[in-house]
Design an enzyme around this catalytic site. Sequence first.
Site, PDB file in Angstrom:
ATOM      1  N   TYR A  70       0.817  -1.216   0.000  1.00 49.67           N
ATOM      2  CA  TYR A  70       0.000   0.000   0.000  1.00 49.67           C
ATOM      3  C   TYR A  70       0.853   1.269   0.000  1.00 49.67           C
ATOM      4  CZ  TYR A  70      -4.024  -2.947   1.221  1.00 49.67           C
ATOM      5  OH  TYR A  70      -5.014  -3.889   1.222  1.00 49.67           O
ATOM      6  N   GLU A 142      -5.398  -0.794 -10.593  1.00 48.16           N
ATOM      7  CA  GLU A 142      -6.646  -1.087  -9.895  1.00 48.16           C
ATOM      8  C   GLU A 142      -7.589   0.111  -9.932  1.00 48.16           C
ATOM      9  OE1 GLU A 142      -8.217  -2.474  -5.467  1.00 48.16           O
ATOM     10  OE2 GLU A 142      -6.152  -2.899  -6.084  1.00 48.16           O
ATOM     11  N   ASP A 176     -12.187  -3.476  -9.002  1.00 49.99           N
ATOM     12  CA  ASP A 176     -12.632  -3.766  -7.639  1.00 49.99           C
ATOM     13  C   ASP A 176     -14.098  -3.368  -7.511  1.00 49.99           C
ATOM     14  OD1 ASP A 176     -13.226  -3.187  -4.759  1.00 49.99           O
ATOM     15  OD2 ASP A 176     -11.150  -3.827  -4.502  1.00 49.99           O
ATOM     16  N   HIS A 179     -14.787  -0.667  -4.922  1.00 50.10           N
ATOM     17  CA  HIS A 179     -14.250   0.625  -5.344  1.00 50.10           C
ATOM     18  C   HIS A 179     -15.107   1.276  -6.423  1.00 50.10           C
ATOM     19  CE1 HIS A 179      -9.893  -0.559  -3.978  1.00 50.10           C
ATOM     20  NE2 HIS A 179     -10.771  -0.566  -2.993  1.00 50.10           N
ATOM     21  N   ASP A 224     -14.439   3.463   0.231  1.00 49.18           N
ATOM     22  CA  ASP A 224     -13.562   2.294   0.153  1.00 49.18           C
ATOM     23  C   ASP A 224     -13.466   1.532   1.472  1.00 49.18           C
ATOM     24  OD1 ASP A 224     -11.695   0.358  -0.455  1.00 49.18           O
ATOM     25  OD2 ASP A 224      -9.990   1.714  -0.594  1.00 49.18           O
TER      26      ASP A 224
END
Length: 276
Positions: A70, A142, A176, A179, A224
């Site tokens: 991350y 992503e 995602d 997301h 999120d």
Amino acid sequence: MLKIGCHLSCSKGYEHMGKEILDLGGNTFQFFTRNPRGGVAKAIDENDVAAFLKMAQSNGIDVILAHAPYTLNACSADEKTRSFAIATMADDLSRMEYTPGNLYNFHPGSHVSQGVEVGINYIAEMLNIVIKPEQTTKVLLETMAGKGSEIGRTFEEIKMIIDKVELNSHLGVCLDTCHVNDAGYDIVNDLDGVLEHFDQIIGLKRLCAIHLNDSKNPFESHKDRHEKIGEGSIGLEAIVRIINHPKLRHLPFFLETPNELDGYAREIKLLKELYL
């Protein structure tokens, strides 16, 4: 057959993760390449890799997804942070070649008040440095929920990055579900429309994986926060439509729901039963 798995700890190696996902009823898995908060990656054990590759071939594990830490933020305003991102991804992609032909996913990053255009230029700059013609790994951008100054909240932003990368045949997208729901793409009521828009902007040929998550927050919340399958604002019916959609059903699906291993086993079992 549904390609379904979850996020596993890589601390005990590839062979252990392979055995673990089979025990959970899955046939693919995602793992962090190193501590999700950064740091040095564990040395590759070639014997472990060889054992995993043999097991994978025998048990139908034909794709796995590595996830960058991350802390990788290629579009940070801080030069040291950008340099860390470049060095980390370059190292990760080199290590991925021990398990050739797989997927590597990363969050595009946050531009931190520099503006989207500046952020996109930095991300593309990193990708132009680290992607090599000979690599077999597909690098996935992503889709993001859009909290703060995240880049990747729209399909258009992702396309802008792709267009600036010279070797973009090595690039794909990981969608995602939490997301995109939180970003404002209505996958509950208009999945066909969302996929049509994705195809028009990016191209469905670049869609390589799905992070399959429900959402704790309402549509277009830009929050999120993942939820267990069927317990959030997306709901089980919409998730079943996603895994069975003719334009998606062939893709690998990776659960990142807030679960322990027994919870993942239940979700994998449920989704396999609902896969037509």
